[in-house]
Design an enzyme around this catalytic site. Sequence first.
Site, PDB file in Angstrom:
ATOM      1  N   ASP A  15      28.835 -42.147  51.352  1.00  0.00           N
ATOM      2  CA  ASP A  15      28.310 -42.108  49.993  1.00  0.00           C
ATOM      3  C   ASP A  15      29.367 -42.741  49.070  1.00  0.00           C
ATOM      4  O   ASP A  15      30.487 -43.063  49.486  1.00  0.00           O
ATOM      5  CB  ASP A  15      27.935 -40.678  49.570  1.00  0.00           C
ATOM      6  CG  ASP A  15      26.886 -40.693  48.453  1.00  0.00           C
ATOM      7  OD1 ASP A  15      26.717 -41.749  47.800  1.00  0.00           O
ATOM      8  OD2 ASP A  15      26.234 -39.658  48.222  1.00  0.00           O
TER       9      ASP A  15
HETATM   10  C1  BGC Z   1      24.496 -40.800  45.530  1.00  0.00           C
HETATM   11  C2  BGC Z   1      23.616 -41.448  46.566  1.00  0.00           C
HETATM   12  C3  BGC Z   1      23.278 -42.853  46.150  1.00  0.00           C
HETATM   13  C4  BGC Z   1      24.571 -43.623  45.925  1.00  0.00           C
HETATM   14  C5  BGC Z   1      24.343 -45.064  45.546  1.00  0.00           C
HETATM   15  C6  BGC Z   1      25.682 -41.669  45.162  1.00  0.00           C
HETATM   16  O1  BGC Z   1      26.402 -41.164  44.094  1.00  0.00           O
HETATM   17  O2  BGC Z   1      24.925 -39.549  46.004  1.00  0.00           O
HETATM   18  O3  BGC Z   1      22.457 -40.696  46.769  1.00  0.00           O
HETATM   19  O4  BGC Z   1      22.493 -43.456  47.132  1.00  0.00           O
HETATM   20  O5  BGC Z   1      25.296 -42.987  44.899  1.00  0.00           O
HETATM   21  O6  BGC Z   1      23.827 -45.173  44.280  1.00  0.00           O
END
Ligand code: BGC
Length: 722
Positions: free
Chosen positions: A266
Amino acid sequence: MDLNALLQSMTMKEKIGQLTQCTAELFLQTDAAATGPREAIGLPKEMLPLVGSVLNFANAEEMCAIQRAHLEADRLKIPMLFMMDVIHGYRTIFPIPLAMGCSMDPSLMDDCSQMAAKEAAASGVHVTFTPMADQCRDARWGRIMETTGEDPLLNEWMGKAQVWGFQGTTRDNTDLRSPDTLAACVKHFAGYGAVEAGRDYNTVELSERTLRETHFPAYKACIDAGARMVMTSFSAVDGLPAVANPWLMKTVLKEEMGFDGVVISDYDAIRELTVHGVAADLKEAARLAFSNGCDIEMCSAAYALHLEALVNDGVLSEADIDNAVMRVLRLKEELGLFDDPYRAVDPQREDAVCTDPAHRVLAREAAEKTAVLLKNNGILPFSKEVKRVALIGPFAENHAILGFWSCRGREEESVTVRQGVEALLPYAEVTAVRGCGNTVGDVDRSGFDEAVKAASEADVVILCLGEPSHYSGEGNSRVDIALPGVQEALAEAVIEANPQTAVVLFNGRPLAVPRLKETAPAILEMWFPGSEGGSAAARLLFGEVNPSAKLAVTVPRCVGQCPISYRYASTGRPKTIAHGYQPFRSNYLDEEITPLWPFGYGLSYSRFVYESLRLETDTLRCGERLMVTLVLRNDSDREGTETVQAYIRDLHASVTRPTQQLMWFSKVTLPPHQRITLKIPVEESDLCFFDREMRYVAEAGTFELFVGYADHPVHAVQFRLE
Ligand code: BGC
């Protein structure tokens, strides 16, 4: 493309580039302007042209510009992968996932996902960070809006439907080369939805049994449905953040679930290993994440800075790097990027696809099928003959009903409740009064008088209340899950002025509104319904369509009940009286233990009668199937759709079992006064769980099956498994 030959020709730095992902802003600006963001994540300048994938960008033109510049600069001409959070729509926005869960209609989810894939692919997106298969029982967590609810079986079906829809999967084919599809990335592996106290990014305390039984199945279903990518969770599980957790990533994800696609961290989660305090520095963070199977690092630079040294030091092997790179290259090949790095993207086609009127029709259908009618004392549906309609409340004329992850959706393109009512009732006199705000701490009641006046002069009132959409979604947890501000007080004043008042709620989490439940004549839960929310609300309220959704999540009476789920195990001291406090029993002194509205609940304008429930035989033998027959009748003058739910309880087992667990559900549309006989199949696999030795088995014994909704059996039967 001969990927092996390509891999052989790559330098170590080029390989590491494939394992690094950055946001679009780094590629869009002049070298000097990009320096700030690049330095912020610590990416060395020479790595920028080698980066293998991009996160977020504005549109087709921007995507093409980034890809073109990259291909010109890249010695090996390896196209970049473009990824985005296409969660509940791209430009046309369908209801938030929690609402979609309430449709209990996987084929609707499939259709909406296909629509979103088509629009996003036309803009140049290749991979979507969806489905989010996390399971949540805590309304405080803002990301509950991104889940499809609290039930493992429902989440499995909804997750699969998203993977199939986005990836264009038909019965026996997945064609990621089609310019209408995206690769799906299931997230957040694993257990993110159980963050302690509902506080986002917090630690997760879950037993292996609970993880296996209620959290893993939905991720596994998405993987089995063919999801090409998995994203790790931010949270620590059993003391280790997911991206550095060998049990989660190697034992469960790779060995047990057999996932062989791309794993991505993530956002910034690898660097955050140092903040969690499990890595002393970025180099250790890179080692932990990579050696636990994380292929791509999203938005931090631990890999770019340290993987090469870790290989040179003999800590990581070049073969492992090659395997990770090969997974990324294979995905690019599967998406057809080596043949057409732009995947037929052109700005004109993009606009036509994203504004296709058929998409708006589907978005409206979805909003209609996801709204839950929570209360109706008989005032709904309103007559279309009414002359004066008062729309009151902060959502009466509010375009901000798309929901947190509305991607490239445009608020100004969403249909407000006012617009929806005016389109449906062109001859009615419609007035709209805001009445009050809807933010925490907003105590201004100066609009009440005008609201009460409008209410008392109208034939019917539509009172549009809720939370701002940024009160749910990532990072947006709350300790108070009531309606913010003075909205409940406004509701009381308006309802007193005109009892023909229907409350319409817009929100991303279950709201604890016990007083409203008592006083409101009718309540329609719209959630955040997306682009066509206002038209759907109007059509539901005035009876053009019949509500059919059921709650995919338990609505608590108050925040103190969180976490709460219908799928609880019996304690040794369950409460034995319906209401009130019982000493030395599992209950509360100051509140009931029952929810405000239970899982599976939702009203219709039709009246469905469950006439009888019968077993074909009362014994299920291993390897066989038991049929349970249900007769359902529509005892009303209106066609309607019922979601029939069957729940199971294992009466005696080697470990405690839930007092009820959803085993089967099906949607049935019945014309007025018609009946239908439904067959509910029960197989041994429906009765399996993790036994005392953590084997997934069904144990012989007696089971109860009931139809109805959580805690509300209409009919029940018992059978034996032998
Ligand atoms: C979130 C994810 C997301 C990623 C990209 C993160 O902060 O937890 O769910 O896909 O950002 O935007």
